[in-house]
Design a protein around this motif. Structure first.
Motif, PDB file in Angstrom:
ATOM      1  N   VAL A   1       0.847  -1.199   0.000  1.00 30.17           N
ATOM      2  CA  VAL A   1       0.000   0.000   0.000  1.00 30.17           C
ATOM      3  C   VAL A   1       0.882   1.249   0.000  1.00 30.17           C
ATOM      4  O   VAL A   1       0.698   2.174  -0.797  1.00 30.17           O
ATOM      5  CB  VAL A   1      -0.939   0.024   1.238  1.00 30.17           C
ATOM      6  N   ALA A   2       1.874   1.266   0.893  1.00 34.94           N
ATOM      7  CA  ALA A   2       2.759   2.426   0.998  1.00 34.94           C
ATOM      8  C   ALA A   2       3.502   2.653  -0.309  1.00 34.94           C
ATOM      9  O   ALA A   2       3.563   3.775  -0.823  1.00 34.94           O
ATOM     10  CB  ALA A   2       3.739   2.229   2.161  1.00 34.94           C
ATOM     11  N   LEU A   3       4.077   1.570  -0.862  1.00 31.47           N
ATOM     12  CA  LEU A   3       4.861   1.694  -2.091  1.00 31.47           C
ATOM     13  C   LEU A   3       4.022   2.223  -3.249  1.00 31.47           C
ATOM     14  O   LEU A   3       4.486   3.000  -4.072  1.00 31.47           O
ATOM     15  CB  LEU A   3       5.444   0.332  -2.488  1.00 31.47           C
ATOM     16  N   MET A   4       2.767   1.766  -3.306  1.00 26.03           N
ATOM     17  CA  MET A   4       1.915   2.165  -4.437  1.00 26.03           C
ATOM     18  C   MET A   4       1.273   3.531  -4.212  1.00 26.03           C
ATOM     19  O   MET A   4       0.440   3.968  -5.008  1.00 26.03           O
ATOM     20  CB  MET A   4       0.848   1.090  -4.675  1.00 26.03           C
ATOM     21  N   GLY A   5       1.649   4.189  -3.127  1.00 28.36           N
ATOM     22  CA  GLY A   5       1.154   5.539  -2.888  1.00 28.36           C
ATOM     23  C   GLY A   5      -0.232   5.577  -2.260  1.00 28.36           C
ATOM     24  O   GLY A   5      -0.936   6.580  -2.357  1.00 28.36           O
ATOM     25  N   GLY A   6      -0.619   4.488  -1.591  1.00 29.52           N
ATOM     26  CA  GLY A   6      -1.926   4.446  -0.929  1.00 29.52           C
ATOM     27  C   GLY A   6      -1.879   5.016   0.475  1.00 29.52           C
ATOM     28  O   GLY A   6      -0.865   5.575   0.898  1.00 29.52           O
ATOM     29  N   ASP A   7      -3.002   4.857   1.162  1.00 28.80           N
ATOM     30  CA  ASP A   7      -3.123   5.352   2.532  1.00 28.80           C
ATOM     31  C   ASP A   7      -2.885   4.182   3.490  1.00 28.80           C
ATOM     32  O   ASP A   7      -3.715   3.287   3.602  1.00 28.80           O
ATOM     33  CB  ASP A   7      -4.540   5.925   2.716  1.00 28.80           C
ATOM     34  N   VAL A   8      -1.736   4.205   4.159  1.00 29.97           N
ATOM     35  CA  VAL A   8      -1.351   3.055   4.985  1.00 29.97           C
ATOM     36  C   VAL A   8      -2.357   2.824   6.115  1.00 29.97           C
ATOM     37  O   VAL A   8      -2.673   1.690   6.460  1.00 29.97           O
ATOM     38  CB  VAL A   8       0.077   3.237   5.547  1.00 29.97           C
ATOM     39  N   LYS A   9      -2.882   3.886   6.667  1.00 33.90           N
ATOM     40  CA  LYS A   9      -3.803   3.747   7.793  1.00 33.90           C
ATOM     41  C   LYS A   9      -5.073   2.989   7.389  1.00 33.90           C
ATOM     42  O   LYS A   9      -5.489   2.049   8.054  1.00 33.90           O
ATOM     43  CB  LYS A   9      -4.164   5.130   8.329  1.00 33.90           C
ATOM     44  N   THR A  10      -5.673   3.396   6.251  1.00 31.46           N
ATOM     45  CA  THR A  10      -6.946   2.786   5.842  1.00 31.46           C
ATOM     46  C   THR A  10      -6.742   1.606   4.897  1.00 31.46           C
ATOM     47  O   THR A  10      -7.644   0.803   4.701  1.00 31.46           O
ATOM     48  CB  THR A  10      -7.828   3.811   5.109  1.00 31.46           C
ATOM     49  N   GLY A  11      -5.568   1.503   4.300  1.00 32.58           N
ATOM     50  CA  GLY A  11      -5.323   0.439   3.330  1.00 32.58           C
ATOM     51  C   GLY A  11      -5.884   0.757   1.956  1.00 32.58           C
ATOM     52  O   GLY A  11      -5.971  -0.120   1.096  1.00 32.58           O
ATOM     53  N   ALA A  12      -6.272   2.023   1.736  1.00 39.61           N
ATOM     54  CA  ALA A  12      -6.846   2.409   0.436  1.00 39.61           C
ATOM     55  C   ALA A  12      -5.735   2.643  -0.591  1.00 39.61           C
ATOM     56  O   ALA A  12      -4.709   3.241  -0.278  1.00 39.61           O
ATOM     57  CB  ALA A  12      -7.682   3.670   0.602  1.00 39.61           C
ATOM     58  N   PHE A  13      -5.982   2.146  -1.804  1.00 36.05           N
ATOM     59  CA  PHE A  13      -5.018   2.332  -2.891  1.00 36.05           C
ATOM     60  C   PHE A  13      -5.422   3.502  -3.777  1.00 36.05           C
ATOM     61  O   PHE A  13      -6.615   3.817  -3.877  1.00 36.05           O
ATOM     62  CB  PHE A  13      -4.989   1.072  -3.776  1.00 36.05           C
ATOM     63  N   PRO A  14      -4.477   4.135  -4.467  1.00 35.41           N
ATOM     64  CA  PRO A  14      -4.865   5.149  -5.462  1.00 35.41           C
ATOM     65  C   PRO A  14      -5.546   4.458  -6.644  1.00 35.41           C
ATOM     66  O   PRO A  14      -5.328   3.266  -6.879  1.00 35.41           O
ATOM     67  CB  PRO A  14      -3.534   5.776  -5.877  1.00 35.41           C
ATOM     68  N   SER A  15      -6.332   5.207  -7.407  1.00 37.04           N
ATOM     69  CA  SER A  15      -7.140   4.602  -8.474  1.00 37.04           C
ATOM     70  C   SER A  15      -6.291   4.088  -9.634  1.00 37.04           C
ATOM     71  O   SER A  15      -6.776   3.339 -10.485  1.00 37.04           O
ATOM     72  CB  SER A  15      -8.156   5.620  -8.972  1.00 37.04           C
ATOM     73  N   THR A  16      -5.003   4.476  -9.653  1.00 39.98           N
ATOM     74  CA  THR A  16      -4.127   3.995 -10.724  1.00 39.98           C
ATOM     75  C   THR A  16      -3.816   2.499 -10.584  1.00 39.98           C
ATOM     76  O   THR A  16      -3.331   1.877 -11.521  1.00 39.98           O
ATOM     77  CB  THR A  16      -2.793   4.764 -10.689  1.00 39.98           C
ATOM     78  N   VAL A  17      -4.071   1.945  -9.399  1.00 39.32           N
ATOM     79  CA  VAL A  17      -3.820   0.514  -9.205  1.00 39.32           C
ATOM     80  C   VAL A  17      -5.071  -0.252  -9.672  1.00 39.32           C
ATOM     81  O   VAL A  17      -6.166   0.006  -9.185  1.00 39.32           O
ATOM     82  CB  VAL A  17      -3.527   0.209  -7.717  1.00 39.32           C
ATOM     83  N   PRO A  18      -4.902  -1.193 -10.615  1.00 38.96           N
ATOM     84  CA  PRO A  18      -6.067  -1.925 -11.143  1.00 38.96           C
ATOM     85  C   PRO A  18      -6.888  -2.574 -10.023  1.00 38.96           C
ATOM     86  O   PRO A  18      -6.324  -3.102  -9.063  1.00 38.96           O
ATOM     87  CB  PRO A  18      -5.432  -3.001 -12.038  1.00 38.96           C
TER      88      PRO A  18
END
Ligand SMILES: Nc1ncnc2c1ncn2[C@@H]1O[C@H](COP(=O)(O)OP(=O)(O)O)[C@@H](O)[C@H]1O
Ligand SMILES: [Mg+2]
Length: 364
Positions: A299-316
């Motif tokens: 999650v962190a590497l892909m630029g997501g939100d580590v706290k919530t586990g949410a990924f940015p929309s660029t991740v399929p």
């Protein structure tokens, strides 16, 4: 008045990056400009005769030292690598330590961890890391590390394929002196860089296609570790080292590891959001504990939100769904088998991104 936020930031900084942050362009000039601004705020002259005089004095001195460290790290091309110590700082004239008739030549301070300082050392013609605990109270954690590493990589063992994911234990002993601090000596993965550095260099994350191989290496390493009934217990960005060219990886810091179904006894406070609930609930750690933390690293590497586990929309979406499985609160609902997970991830990648291709990864 003395700005309490800035003062606190300076006094609590453990490296120049904590105060000067990510910089670009003419780095020396950028540091000088930031330094000038902050120095104005904490300059002792502006606080003379006030209740803040002492704090200002202390903050100013520390700020000046941090600037010197920033400059020397920029010149050594290591600015941005938080765990790398500024050259010249903490270096010593090589000291010879003889333990059980084995000679160690200990010199520069190279890295600082949560529990220990790691120095460059020479032993029997090879370069290694001499990891000295900071407080005797944590001797047991280093002892635990030595025990776990020796279990995973016994000195007599032939180098096996999966040993490439860990560093070889060289020795472990108590340093006699005023205090009795534990030292672990391990092989130095000199060419490897921690994921924490990747995150410093790319604070908004990296392309998910680069993150996937890093995550896959964590799984491959964990497969070996779990097969040996060990849970690492601290799969965090500073503890996953990667080789940017050959895409290898190593897991380090076995202080928190547990054998069998033990509980994790301590956490790395700066990475609280990476830990699953069972750690805070003092429940046993399992393979799925490591898999949860590995997914948080993704999650962190892909630029997501580590706290919530949410990924940015660029991740399929299918890839996001894949990670959700490992990030469930209940350990029993998560995957438990690292190698199986590795295999299903590979299949998913084949379907969603296509055939595997080498992607050069640039880490300045
Ligand atoms: N064998 C190694 N080779 C290269 N770098 C290492 C190695 N072991 C540790 N490091 C670096 O040093 C940092 C601190 O080491 P770590 O073992 O985590 O210490 P601590 O137990 O005090 O946290 C790590 O985050 C990593 O960047
Ligand atoms: Mg550590």
């Amino acid at each position: 008045v003395l700005d309490p936020i800035i003062t606190k930031k300076i006094l609590e900084a453990s490296c120049p990056e904590d105060v000067f942050g990510t910089i670009a362009g003419d780095k020396l000039e950028a540091i000088r400009a930031i330094y000038r601004q902050i120095a104005k705020v904490v300059h002792p002259d502006s606080h003379q005769g006030t209740p803040h005089a002492k704090a200002a004095q202390e903050a100013f001195m520390k700020l000046t030292q941090l600037k010197t460290d920033a400059d020397s790290k920029i010149k050594a091309n290591t600015y941005g690598k938080r765990s790398v110590v500024a050259p010249g700082k903490g270096s010593l004239d090589p000291i010879e330590v003889t333990v059980r008739s084995r000679k160690f030549i200990v010199s520069d301070l190279l890295y600082k961890g949560d529990l220990a300082d790691l120095y460059r050392c020479q032993v029997g013609g090879q370069e290694a890391l001499f990891k000295i605990v900071n407080e005797v109270a944590n001797n047991d954690l280093l002892e635990n590390e030595a025990r776990v590493l020796t279990h995973l990589y016994p000195p007599s063992a032939k180098d096996e394929k999966f040993h490439r994911y860990i560093t070889k234990p060289v020795d472990s002993f108590i340093l006699k002196g005023k205090t009795h601090r534990r030292v672990n000596v391990v092989t130095w993965a000199k060419e490897f860089r921690p994921l924490s550095e990747v995150l410093t260099v790319y604070p908004n994350g990296i392309d998910f296609r680069d993150a996937v191989w890093m995550y896959k290496r964590i799984l491959a390493g964990l497969g070996f570790v779990h097969a040996n009934e060990v849970v690492h217990g601290a799969i965090l960005p500073p503890h996953v080292l990667i080789h940017t060219v050959n895409h290898g990886a190593k897991l380090v810091d076995w202080c928190y590891a547990v054998k069998g179904d033990g509980r994790i006894r301590a956490i790395s406070p700066a990475f609280r959001d990476f830990y699953p609930p069972e750690v805070f609930d003092k429940k046993p750690a399992t393979a799925s504990t490591d898999l949860y933390m590995a997914a948080k690293c993704a999650v962190a590497l892909m630029g997501g939100d580590v706290k919530t586990g949410a990924f940015p929309s660029t991740v399929p979406a299918p890839i996001q769904t894949f990670f959700k499985a490992s990030l469930q609160s209940a350990p029993s609902k998560r995957p438990t088998h690292a190698w199986d997970l590795h295999e299903s991830f590979d299949e998913l990648l084949k379907r969603t991104v296509g055939k595997r291709a080498y992607r050069p990864f640039d880490l300045p």
